[in-house]
Write a protein that holds these residues in place. Structure first.
Motif, short mmCIF file in Angstrom:
data_model
loop_
_atom_site.label_atom_id
_atom_site.label_comp_id
_atom_site.label_asym_id
_atom_site.label_seq_id
_atom_site.Cartn_x
_atom_site.Cartn_y
_atom_site.Cartn_z
N ASP A 124 -7.65 1.83 5.86
CA ASP A 124 -8.85 1.88 6.70
C ASP A 124 -8.59 1.32 8.09
O ASP A 124 -9.36 0.52 8.62
CB ASP A 124 -10.01 1.13 6.03
N LEU B 150 0.85 4.19 -2.75
CA LEU B 150 0.56 5.56 -2.34
C LEU B 150 1.74 6.49 -2.67
O LEU B 150 1.53 7.67 -2.98
CB LEU B 150 0.25 5.59 -0.85
N ALA C 161 -1.36 8.70 6.53
CA ALA C 161 -1.94 8.56 5.19
C ALA C 161 -2.04 7.09 4.79
O ALA C 161 -3.03 6.67 4.18
CB ALA C 161 -1.09 9.33 4.18
N ILE C 162 -1.04 6.31 5.14
CA ILE C 162 -1.07 4.88 4.82
C ILE C 162 -2.18 4.19 5.60
O ILE C 162 -2.92 3.36 5.06
CB ILE C 162 0.30 4.23 5.13
N GLU D 235 1.47 8.41 -5.75
CA GLU D 235 0.47 9.48 -5.74
C GLU D 235 0.96 10.72 -5.01
O GLU D 235 0.74 11.85 -5.48
CB GLU D 235 -0.82 8.97 -5.10
N THR E 171 0.83 -1.21 0.00
CA THR E 171 0.00 0.00 0.00
C THR E 171 0.86 1.25 0.00
O THR E 171 0.57 2.23 -0.70
CB THR E 171 -0.93 0.00 1.23
N ARG F 286 -4.91 5.52 6.71
CA ARG F 286 -6.18 5.93 6.12
C ARG F 286 -6.48 5.12 4.86
O ARG F 286 -7.62 4.70 4.64
CB ARG F 286 -6.14 7.43 5.82
N GLU F 287 -5.46 4.89 4.06
CA GLU F 287 -5.62 4.11 2.83
C GLU F 287 -6.02 2.66 3.16
O GLU F 287 -6.77 2.02 2.42
CB GLU F 287 -4.31 4.12 2.04
#
Length: 220
Positions: free
Chosen positions: A35, A16, A29-30, A19, A12, A32-33
């Motif tokens: 969940d 990411l 951020a990871i 991006e 992941t 959140r990606e």
């Protein structure tokens, strides 16, 4: 709660990375990606550097899975190169290809500590090739790490201009640069050579490294 493991977190993070780049790649951020809550990542990685180490290891494993010999100097995927020169060229060409797959790939890889020993068989075989060719172990290590450092530095600079192969940062238009530096004709004319033609420049530089190793240590 979403179930995660080291492999999923690293995968992941690499996705990411393309991006948001290294500066935007935070554990939050990871998480959140994925969940999950950010503290869940600390079960697998004590800090961001530990995650970067794993990401670099995954990058290397993916490079191996692609059948390492690359397109440099006429080498094609297939049997492993026999000479030390061909091995250095093949490995570093493949490494550059692997790093360019990820935004800031060279920065992630630089200074990382592999979390496995996947690199050991290839390193052992290459050092054996070099010592059997006449290098001392010290010379073989210096030759290999010099070529490796060249590749990391080259790709770091390349990605500073082109973060991804299909992108180019503002401010690197060579015509505009030439106009600004018109009173310095040689420096102005050097722009296209400095900020474009990366494939050819990399291969030529790698040949310079190999030639320098041969000249320095007297091993052909």
């Amino acid at each position: 709660m979403t179930k995660i493991d080291r492999a999923r977190v690293a995968d992941t993070a690499l996705r990411l990375l393309n991006e948001v780049g290294l500066d935007g790649l935070t554990l939050r951020a990871i998480a959140r990606e994925l969940d999950v809550k950010a503290p869940a990542l600390y079960w697998h990685f004590k800090d961001k550097q530990a995650l970067l180490d794993e990401m670099a290891t995954v990058m290397y494993r993916r490079m191996l899975a692609d059948d390492l010999p690359g397109p440099g100097q006429g080498l094609e995927p297939g049997p492993a190169p026999v000479t030390w020169q061909a091995q250095l060229i093949a490995y570093n060409t493949a490494l550059r290809t692997a790093l360019l797959r990820y935004r800031d790939g060279a920065k992630v890889y630089s200074g990382a500590r592999f979390t496995g020993t996947d690199h050991a068989p290839g390193l052992e075989a290459h050092l054996r090739t070099m010592t059997e060719a006449g290098f001392t172990l010290r010379q073989a290590v210096r030759a290999g790490t010099t070529a490796f450092s060249y590749t990391l530095g080259f790709v770091t600079e390349e990605q500073g201009v082109q973060p991804r192969p299909d992108e180019r940062r503002d401010g690197f238009d060579t015509d505009e640069r030439a106009a600004r530096m018109a009173e310095f004709p040689l420096a102005a004319a050097a722009g296209p050579e400095i900020f474009s033609g990366y494939d050819e420049r990399f291969e030529d530089g790698l040949l310079l490294i190999v030639a320098g190793i041969e000249a320095r240590y007297g091993v052909g």
